[in-house]
Scaffold this active site. Structure first.
Site, PDB file in Angstrom:
ATOM      1  N   GLU A 111      34.283  36.335  52.806  1.00 25.99           N
ATOM      2  CA  GLU A 111      35.054  36.154  51.572  1.00 25.99           C
ATOM      3  C   GLU A 111      36.103  37.253  51.506  1.00 25.99           C
ATOM      4  OE1 GLU A 111      32.672  36.198  48.036  1.00 25.99           O
ATOM      5  OE2 GLU A 111      31.157  34.939  48.946  1.00 25.99           O
ATOM      6  N   ASP A 169      33.846  40.231  37.575  1.00 31.06           N
ATOM      7  CA  ASP A 169      33.565  41.311  38.510  1.00 31.06           C
ATOM      8  C   ASP A 169      32.982  42.519  37.808  1.00 31.06           C
ATOM      9  OD1 ASP A 169      34.359  40.011  40.808  1.00 31.06           O
ATOM     10  OD2 ASP A 169      36.459  40.537  40.509  1.00 31.06           O
TER      11      ASP A 169
END
EC number: 4.2.1.20
Lengths: 260, 400
Positions: free
Chosen positions: A47, A58
């Site tokens: 990724e 996040d």
């Protein structure tokens, strides 16, 4: 079947557990060396985070890595330029937020990914209800649009996500942002078990995987693991490609043991 | 009003201007949140639709608005300023509500909803601190622990409101990421909510965010517009004002104000901060769970907004405003900090009202527009004064 799904299904068929590390694009000057090290350490796919100024999923480590990349002047275009020159033997999956995908149009964004040799896309703030027109653009450019499922996902939505996800299904192990967890809870296992009833697509568990032991534990029920914050924390602390490769090598060894 | 009707959804028996099934106003709105939050948003949507249609819920809210908030707020004529400007300027006095701004209308509605949903605590983001103070107030009133996320920069320039929140028993968490302002507090609030959806209710402070928040917040704020419309009908010779003006950050007071006048001939004017003008200077984008007009660079990174008013220091705007602008039903204009300061002083000296710097944006535009003839002499203007200026005294003292 596109590159990510081909690779994921092939691994699943042979019993190999998928190791999917996450690296923030542009986080350091020699950031692409981290990708090569990941491949050498046995990553099945990587990724690549395309940093966004306002990430809503996040945790602090990935946020900081994105901030560092943006402060260094990283742009999607530059990151994709870097990636396009690599010719890595594993599929690459872009991980980014909806605004970057939709900013210049989903068609253009997906085409740019495909041109750079990226094979998949994960957009954590693009739930299945909002996935058009990105899904169409991804399909047109042979990108696998990987969808996320979480412990809070209802059975009806699980079925829909299982039906529409491509490549694999990204199972979020905890109700949390990205980040390391001291131990894996039951929620992730229950989620993977329920997803299995809805699809034969490989299921990769992410969020909270902090070390090789946990990764092996997760692969007792999942088809693989995604590892992000544990890697980026080391990079932010100054780890180079060799050190990251060594750390990922420990994951590989641990995962390979689970298949014996 | 029909312009806001979307095909393909069940009309709400109470309000026909409900957005489409996915929460869209035209192409704006939606629900761009992590999968972990989708069920929580759906739960809020179901609970709100049910509560809004429940006469008992509405009665309890209206009772609190009357005996606790102090509604209806008056519609105040401005004798001296009107004479100076040559227009008839009336002020809808949300600054006279308990806690000193319109924010309390929405917060009480959401807090009652949270309690009805069985949630045990409240989380909120705040910029200027008025929404944080309102949420801390509602938390204290209903006995719900409250956590407020606030950009570190805002905690420094709004120390009075930080102290007020703490006095009310709320926990204030400074947000140190990004630009350390409202934008980052919103991101952090969404991240915080992901970890606590089981027991916490996210009390969002403006007509923005993922569906159903823009719609729900507008409904809780429409009391401003409905009261003002009735008061105008009673007090104005024309019955309806020629202009309805409100400042716009996320846009909750403007959304509530406009809701009362959208089906009248009144011209609707939203006033943005020049440095945070998402409609006037932004482009279509996705931020904090919704698609709207946002300030962003050529790469799609969100730009930092600037305003002397912390509450307008936000690079996006509620989706209904983007739609109202695009459809032409409302017009959005900008004023700069210098005009805002001048307007603050002028309103104080002519009418004895120290308004919030946010509200002064609306006043500043009326002063300019009356001066340059954009508003013809003799026109009637209804302006929502969204809050009082106590919180801004430190800023004003510094600049004086």
């Amino acid at each position: 079947m596109n590159a990510v799904e081909t690779r994921a299904r092939a691994a699943k068929a042979t019993g190999r557990k998928l190791l999917v590390p996450y690296v923030t694009g542009g986080v350091t000057e020699n950031w692409t060396d981290l990708l090569r090290a990941a491949v050498d350490a046995g990553a099945d796919a990587i990724e690549i985070g395309l940093p966004f100024s306002d990430p809503t999923l996040d945790g602090p480590v990935v946020q900081q890595s994105s901030h560092q990349a943006l402060s260094r002047g990283a742009t999607t275009r530059q990151i994709l330029d870097d990636v396009s020159r690599l010719g890595l033997p594993v599929p690459l999956i872009a991980f980014t937020y909806a605004n970057l995908v939709l900013h210049g149009g989903a068609d253009q964004f997906c085409a740019a990914l495909a041109d750079a040799g990226v094979g998949g896309l994960i957009v954590p703030d693009l739930p299945v209800d909002e996935m058009e027109p990105v899904a169409t653009a991804a399909a047109d450019t042979k990108l696998d649009l990987v969808l996320l499922a979480s412990p809070a996902t209802t059975p009806h939505r699980r079925t829909e996500i299982a039906k529409r996800s491509r490549g694999f299904i990204y199972a979020v192990s905890v109700m949390a942002t990205t980040g390391e967890q001291s131990q894996l809870g039951q929620a992730g296992q229950q989620l993977v078990t329920s997803l299995r009833q809805a699809t034969d697509l490989p299921v990769v568990l992410g969020f909270g995987i902090s070390g090789p032991r946990q990764a092996a534990e997760a692969c007792g029920y999942a088809d693989g693991v995604a590892v992000g914050s544990a890697l980026m924390r080391r990079v932010l602390d100054g780890a180079g490609a060799a050190e990251l490769g060594d750390f990922l090598g420990e994951f590989r060894t641990a995962l390979d043991r689970t298949t014996r | 009003m029909d312009q806001l009707l979307r095909t393909g959804h069940q009309p709400d028996p109470v309000d026909s201007r409900r957005p489409s099934g996915l929460g869209r106003f035209g192409e704006y709105g939606g629900r761009f949140v992590p999968e972990s939050l989708v069920p929580a948003c759906e739960e809020v949507e179901r609970a709100f639709a049910e509560a809004w249609g429940d006469p008992l819920f509405r009665a309890e809210l209206n009772h609190l608005l009357a005996v606790y908030v102090g509604r209806p707020t008056p519609l105040t004529p401005t004798a001296r300023l009107s004479a100076e400007l040559g227009v008839n300027l009336w002020l809808k006095r949300e600054d006279l509500t308990h806690t000193g701004s319109h924010k309390i209308n929405n917060v009480l509605g959401q807090a009652l909803l949270a309690r009805r949903m069985g949630k045990r605590r409240l989380i909120a983001e705040t910029g200027a601190g008025q929404h944080g103070v309102a949420t801390a107030t509602a938390g204290a009133l209903l006995g719900m622990p409250t956590t407020v996320l606030m950009g570190e920069k805002d905690t420094e320039r709004q120390q009075l409101n930080v102290f007020r929140m703490k006095m009310l028993g709320a926990e204030v968490i400074p947000v140190t990421s990004g630009s350390r302002t409202l934008k980052d507090a919103c991101s952090e609030a969404l991240r915080h909510w992901v970890t606590s959806v089981d027991d916490a209710y996210y009390c969002l402070g403006s007509a923005m965010g993922p569906h159903p928040y823009p719609w729900m917040v507008r409904q809780f704020q429409r009391v401003i517009g409905e009261e003002a419309r009735a008061q105008c009908a009673a007090d104005l010779v024309s019955g309806t004002p020629d202009y309805v003006v409100a400042c716009v950050g996320g846009g909750s007071n403007a959304a509530g104000t406009f809701a009362g006048f959208v089906d009248t001939p009144a011209r609707l004017i939203g006033v943005e901060a020049a440095g945070g003008a998402a409609i006037s200077a932004g482009t279509t984008g996705v931020l904090h769970g919704f698609r709207s007009k946002v300030l962003q660079d050529e790469h799609g990174q969100i730009s930092e907004a600037h305003s002397i008013a912390a509450g307008l220091d936000y690079p996006g705007v509620g989706p209904e405003h983007a739609y109202l602008a695009e459809s032409g039903r409302a017009t959005y204009v900008t004023v700069d900090d210098v005009e805002v300061l001048a307007a603050t002083h002028r309103l104080a000296r002519t009418e004895g009202i120290l308004c919030a710097l946010e509200s002064a944006h609306a006043v500043a535009w009326v002063i300019r527009a009356a001066g340059d003839g954009t508003i013809p002499p003799g026109s009637t203007v209804m302006l929502t004064l969204s809050g009082r200026g106590d919180k801004d005294m430190a800023t004003l003292m510094e600049l004086s």
